[in-house]
Design a protein around this motif. Structure first.
Motif, PDB file in Angstrom:
ATOM      1  N   ALA A   3      -1.753  -4.722   5.808  1.00 14.66           N
ATOM      2  CA  ALA A   3      -0.922  -4.524   7.002  1.00 14.66           C
ATOM      3  C   ALA A   3       0.553  -4.525   6.635  1.00 14.66           C
ATOM      4  CB  ALA A   3      -1.216  -5.625   8.022  1.00 14.66           C
ATOM      5  N   LEU A   4       0.926  -5.401   5.684  1.00 13.99           N
ATOM      6  CA  LEU A   4       2.317  -5.450   5.247  1.00 13.99           C
ATOM      7  C   LEU A   4       2.696  -4.179   4.498  1.00 13.99           C
ATOM      8  CD1 LEU A   4       4.897  -7.126   5.090  1.00 13.99           C
ATOM      9  CD2 LEU A   4       4.030  -8.154   2.981  1.00 13.99           C
ATOM     10  N   VAL A   5       1.772  -3.671   3.690  1.00 13.82           N
ATOM     11  CA  VAL A   5       2.027  -2.419   2.972  1.00 13.82           C
ATOM     12  C   VAL A   5       2.233  -1.282   3.967  1.00 13.82           C
ATOM     13  CG1 VAL A   5       1.050  -0.691   1.428  1.00 13.82           C
ATOM     14  CG2 VAL A   5       0.782  -3.115   0.896  1.00 13.82           C
ATOM     15  N   ARG A   6       1.355  -1.192   4.957  1.00  9.66           N
ATOM     16  CA  ARG A   6       1.474  -0.120   5.956  1.00  9.66           C
ATOM     17  C   ARG A   6       2.794  -0.227   6.710  1.00  9.66           C
ATOM     18  NH1 ARG A   6      -4.118  -1.548   6.910  1.00  9.66           N
ATOM     19  NH2 ARG A   6      -5.516   0.085   6.112  1.00  9.66           N
ATOM     20  N   LYS A   7       3.169  -1.432   7.045  1.00  9.13           N
ATOM     21  CA  LYS A   7       4.412  -1.612   7.788  1.00  9.13           C
ATOM     22  C   LYS A   7       5.616  -1.248   6.929  1.00  9.13           C
ATOM     23  CE  LYS A   7       6.795  -4.845  10.839  1.00  9.13           C
ATOM     24  NZ  LYS A   7       6.732  -6.155  11.528  1.00  9.13           N
ATOM     25  N   SER A   8       5.589  -1.651   5.660  1.00  9.19           N
ATOM     26  CA  SER A   8       6.715  -1.340   4.773  1.00  9.19           C
ATOM     27  C   SER A   8       6.839   0.158   4.535  1.00  9.19           C
ATOM     28  CB  SER A   8       6.557  -2.084   3.439  1.00  9.19           C
ATOM     29  OG  SER A   8       5.471  -1.567   2.696  1.00  9.19           O
ATOM     30  N   LEU A   9       5.709   0.851   4.542  1.00  5.60           N
ATOM     31  CA  LEU A   9       5.724   2.307   4.323  1.00  5.60           C
ATOM     32  C   LEU A   9       6.030   3.081   5.602  1.00  5.60           C
ATOM     33  CD1 LEU A   9       2.536   2.771   2.094  1.00  5.60           C
ATOM     34  CD2 LEU A   9       4.906   3.025   1.358  1.00  5.60           C
ATOM     35  N   ASP A  10       5.906   2.396   6.780  1.00  7.38           N
ATOM     36  CA  ASP A  10       5.913   3.104   8.062  1.00  7.38           C
ATOM     37  C   ASP A  10       4.789   4.122   7.993  1.00  7.38           C
ATOM     38  OD1 ASP A  10       6.376   4.288  10.458  1.00  7.38           O
ATOM     39  OD2 ASP A  10       8.483   4.751  10.117  1.00  7.38           O
ATOM     40  N   TRP A  11       3.552   3.644   8.080  1.00  8.65           N
ATOM     41  CA  TRP A  11       2.333   4.341   7.676  1.00  8.65           C
ATOM     42  C   TRP A  11       2.231   5.764   8.208  1.00  8.65           C
ATOM     43  CZ3 TRP A  11      -0.842   3.811   3.867  1.00  8.65           C
ATOM     44  CH2 TRP A  11      -2.110   4.382   3.896  1.00  8.65           C
ATOM     45  N   GLU A  12       2.395   5.954   9.505  1.00  6.07           N
ATOM     46  CA  GLU A  12       2.239   7.291  10.067  1.00  6.07           C
ATOM     47  C   GLU A  12       3.318   8.234   9.545  1.00  6.07           C
ATOM     48  OE1 GLU A  12      -0.325   8.280  11.724  1.00  6.07           O
ATOM     49  OE2 GLU A  12      -1.175   6.260  11.660  1.00  6.07           O
ATOM     50  N   ARG A  13       4.542   7.726   9.435  1.00  7.09           N
ATOM     51  CA  ARG A  13       5.615   8.557   8.890  1.00  7.09           C
ATOM     52  C   ARG A  13       5.336   8.903   7.436  1.00  7.09           C
ATOM     53  NH1 ARG A  13       9.343   8.951   5.537  1.00  7.09           N
ATOM     54  NH2 ARG A  13       8.716   6.950   4.645  1.00  7.09           N
ATOM     55  N   ARG A  44       5.106  12.525   5.786  1.00  4.41           N
ATOM     56  CA  ARG A  44       6.015  12.857   4.686  1.00  4.41           C
ATOM     57  C   ARG A  44       5.245  13.309   3.446  1.00  4.41           C
ATOM     58  NH1 ARG A  44      10.507  15.187   3.109  1.00  4.41           N
ATOM     59  NH2 ARG A  44      11.462  14.222   1.291  1.00  4.41           N
ATOM     60  N   PHE A  45       4.107  12.676   3.180  1.00  6.78           N
ATOM     61  CA  PHE A  45       3.291  13.056   2.031  1.00  6.78           C
ATOM     62  C   PHE A  45       2.790  14.492   2.185  1.00  6.78           C
ATOM     63  CE2 PHE A  45      -0.863  12.737  -0.352  1.00  6.78           C
ATOM     64  CZ  PHE A  45      -0.280  12.739  -1.613  1.00  6.78           C
ATOM     65  N   ASP A  46       2.387  14.868   3.404  1.00  2.00           N
ATOM     66  CA  ASP A  46       1.962  16.247   3.660  1.00  2.00           C
ATOM     67  C   ASP A  46       3.124  17.217   3.441  1.00  2.00           C
ATOM     68  OD1 ASP A  46      -0.593  15.474   4.268  1.00  2.00           O
ATOM     69  OD2 ASP A  46      -0.267  15.386   6.436  1.00  2.00           O
ATOM     70  N   GLU A  47       4.321  16.825   3.887  1.00  3.55           N
ATOM     71  CA  GLU A  47       5.500  17.679   3.692  1.00  3.55           C
ATOM     72  C   GLU A  47       5.793  17.876   2.203  1.00  3.55           C
ATOM     73  OE1 GLU A  47       8.648  15.753   5.730  1.00  3.55           O
ATOM     74  OE2 GLU A  47       7.795  16.042   7.735  1.00  3.55           O
ATOM     75  N   LEU A  48       5.688  16.797   1.436  1.00  8.80           N
ATOM     76  CA  LEU A  48       5.968  16.885   0.003  1.00  8.80           C
ATOM     77  C   LEU A  48       4.929  17.725  -0.707  1.00  8.80           C
ATOM     78  CD1 LEU A  48       7.037  13.186  -0.618  1.00  8.80           C
ATOM     79  CD2 LEU A  48       8.536  15.183  -0.595  1.00  8.80           C
ATOM     80  N   SER A  76       0.887   4.682  -3.297  1.00  7.68           N
ATOM     81  CA  SER A  76       0.823   3.661  -2.248  1.00  7.68           C
ATOM     82  C   SER A  76      -0.283   3.961  -1.237  1.00  7.68           C
ATOM     83  CB  SER A  76       2.170   3.559  -1.533  1.00  7.68           C
ATOM     84  OG  SER A  76       3.189   3.165  -2.423  1.00  7.68           O
ATOM     85  N   ILE A  77      -0.327   5.199  -0.760  1.00 10.69           N
ATOM     86  CA  ILE A  77      -1.349   5.585   0.227  1.00 10.69           C
ATOM     87  C   ILE A  77      -2.737   5.505  -0.394  1.00 10.69           C
ATOM     88  CG2 ILE A  77      -2.232   7.507   1.601  1.00 10.69           C
ATOM     89  CD1 ILE A  77       0.721   8.387   1.947  1.00 10.69           C
ATOM     90  N   GLY A  78      -2.855   5.991  -1.629  1.00  8.65           N
ATOM     91  CA  GLY A  78      -4.149   5.958  -2.309  1.00  8.65           C
ATOM     92  C   GLY A  78      -4.651   4.538  -2.516  1.00  8.65           C
ATOM     93  N   ALA A  79      -3.733   3.620  -2.864  1.00  8.70           N
ATOM     94  CA  ALA A  79      -4.129   2.226  -3.091  1.00  8.70           C
ATOM     95  C   ALA A  79      -4.659   1.586  -1.806  1.00  8.70           C
ATOM     96  CB  ALA A  79      -2.950   1.428  -3.630  1.00  8.70           C
ATOM     97  N   VAL A  80      -3.987   1.840  -0.686  1.00  8.44           N
ATOM     98  CA  VAL A  80      -4.431   1.286   0.600  1.00  8.44           C
ATOM     99  C   VAL A  80      -5.815   1.816   0.957  1.00  8.44           C
ATOM    100  CG1 VAL A  80      -4.017   1.264   3.097  1.00  8.44           C
ATOM    101  CG2 VAL A  80      -2.122   0.867   1.511  1.00  8.44           C
TER     102      VAL A  80
END
Length: 375
Positions: free
Chosen positions: A17-27, A31-35, A64-68
């Motif tokens: 949950a902390l990882v998702r919050k630090s990443l601003d998960w939905e954003r 952003r990953f799709d844009e990149l 980060s996303i892959g690890a979660v």
């Protein structure tokens, strides 16, 4: 689910949950799709510097996303494994599932810290300044203890530590110094150390063996390169040269090679005496000034973006962040997070990661960390 297994699950979910919050998960997902779309654009490499920045950001988000996602999937598999073992009364299967959950919890904690080091300049090298407070020899000795503490911490992390500027104390210790720590995420780790550090001890300089309280300030800011555009008006600068000071020996210059630059609009002062060349020291000091101005801008943006950081209390010069008590009892306490160590000798020898990790977490959650002892 047994209590042991539930404890592991709670630990994993809290870390994720902390990882998702630090990443601003939905954003982050958008952003990953844009990149990914930009990477497929053949014109991207027409600008190599921009392309490298895109690839660097993409790799960070992908990791980060892959690890979660991976930890979440493996946790669900382990839970099913434990539940299956419980249904069949198979203790070996249960033990294997609980062992997997324990390993995942430790991994989630590691990934949590890595995700917290995702700021704009977190990956950069860092400058760390120490300044003795009022109190003469007592505070100057304490400032030198802090210099040693951060040097040892940097060495523990595998960073290269260089002494950029050093102003010796009148009788002992130092009035000030600037360290440069070079290594991956050096700024990200050290950035929460800015503030006032308080020492309570029986003074070795007091013949009556009385207890003294000393203060020193620490300021941390990232080393930046030319990719960060910082405009400085030369008319705003006051540049002084002086003779470098030090502990003696062959490294003390006999010419006025050290350089001090004062940025008059902001009042920021930087200095370098690391090189024998005045020209080189001036170049280094200008780099330090740009870094300080960049850090100031980042701080303003952070305060504007987050209500809990709206005041300067978390990072201001006048804010006391940690207390080191050597007598009458032994304890180091972080006043922001509540993290406590009863082994101050270890802390002063560079064991700072638990304090830094808790402060990084607090910057994301805004919550005080309830940890009684880090020993």
């Amino acid at each position: 689910m047994r209590a042991e297994g539930q404890a592991h699950i709670d630990r994993i979910e809290k870390a994720l949950a902390l990882v998702r919050k630090s990443l601003d998960w939905e954003r982050a997902l958008r952003r990953f799709d844009e990149l990914n779309a930009r990477v497929e654009d053949p014109t991207l490499w027409d600008n190599p510097k921009e392309a490298e920045a895109v690839m660097r950001e993409r790799r960070r988000l992908e990791a980060s996303i892959g690890a979660v996602n991976e930890i979440t999937a493996e946790m669900n598999d382990a839970v099913e494994f434990v539940e299956l073992g419980e249904m069949e009364g198979d203790d070996e299967t249960i033990a294997e599932g609980l062992s997997t959950l324990s390993e995942l919890a430790a991994r989630a904690d590691r990934d949590k810290i890595q995700a917290l080091l995702s700021g704009e300049a977190d990956a950069n090298d860092t400058y760390l300044e120490v300044h003795a407070g009022a109190g003469g020899t007592e505070s100057q000795d304490w400032a030198q203890m802090l210099q040693r503490m951060y040097t040892r911490w940097g060495e523990r992390k595998g960073f290269k530590v260089e002494l950029v500027e050093y102003h010796a104390g009148e009788a002992a210790g130092i009035k000030s110094c600037t360290l440069m720590l070079k290594g991956e995420n050096a700024y990200g780790w050290a950035k929460t150390e800015s503030g006032v550090h308080r020492l309570v001890r029986i003074s070795p300089y007091d013949s009556s063996a009385r207890r003294h309280t000393s203060f020193s300030s620490v300021w941390v800011y990232p080393v930046i390169d030319d990719s960060f555009e910082i405009d400085i008006n030369p008319a705003d600068l006051k540049i002084d040269t002086y003779r470098a000071s030090g502990a003696g020996g062959q490294h003390v210059n006999t010419t006025d090679s050290a350089v001090r630059i004062t940025h008059q609009p902001s009042g920021i002062v930087v200095a370098s005496q690391i090189d024998r060349s005045q020209h080189k020291n001036r170049e280094i000091a200008m780099g330090m000034l740009k870094s300080r101005l960049f850090e100031e801008e980042m701080r303003k943006r952070e305060e504007a973006a987050s209500a809990e950081h709206a005041s300067k209390s978390d990072i201001g010069w006048g804010h006391q962040i940690r207390s080191y008590v050597l007598q009458p009892y032994q304890q180091v306490k972080d006043l922001r997070t509540g993290v406590v160590s009863t082994a101050p000798d270890d802390v002063l020898d560079g064991e700072l990661d638990p304090f830094m990790a808790a402060a990084l977490s607090q910057r994301v959650t805004g919550e005080k960390v309830e940890i009684e002892d880090v020993d």
